[in-house]
Design an enzyme around this catalytic site. Sequence first.
Site: not given
Length: 270
Positions: A142, A155
């Site tokens: 990401s 995360y």
Amino acid sequence: MTLPAPSPTGAVLVTGASSGIGAELARDFARRGHQVVLVARTESRLTALAAELGEGAHVLAADLSDRDQRAALPDRVAALGLHVDVLVNNAGLSTLGPVSAADPAAEMNMVEVDVVAVVDLTSRFLPGMVERGAGGVLNVASTAAFQPLPGQAGYGAGKAFVLSYTQSLSGELRGSGVTATVLCPGPVDTGFGAAAGFSKEDAENALPAFLWIPADQVAREAVAGFAKGRLVVIPGAGNKAGAAFAKLTPKRLLIPILAKSHPGLRQVMP
């Protein structure tokens, strides 16, 4: 081109293939003529996708947070008469909110899927690729990998791990015929945020519209970049610029800005 040619016994294994980017990656590889092995928890969704993709699609339902189920995957692939030419570690999830209010079990489950499963499956399938002298690993991280992410600390850290891990793999694999690519998408409307606990409206308010890239476009750019042997793929000019900004901005300046804007910290920030 570093993408192995389609073959009767070779396949692309895609985790998290039941929806979103994973499903689109499976579609793109299938359009290129590859057999695909679809892995996720929800068998009904995988079966529907396999019916769409045709006889070259195979369903292996598995919970990637379960170490025994991950360990069984190589034998289950072999039972199909296949070997894995390309491993796509796409499965992922996130928690939301400050670590001080987190559920430890949920945090550990996230790390198991986002980090441990990537290492586990890569360690299981990569040796066969190196032995054959062809293949590749496509890991999905990401743009969060390039910056701290208060409100989704675990995360963000997990995706930073995936980025670093893939970069290290690329150095180890030089000259082997096997490649490693990491996909770092920005925001994508896949239902991922809702599963983490924040609404689409919250996400769109926190992240400008020009950063949002459709899942099918993300997949196309990922597979094209992987086929060319690119190490890092960041879809969208805005996301490329954002990643560069995050890397260059001093963290003491960046962290307060990110914490103030994150919907997961709205109730706890002054």
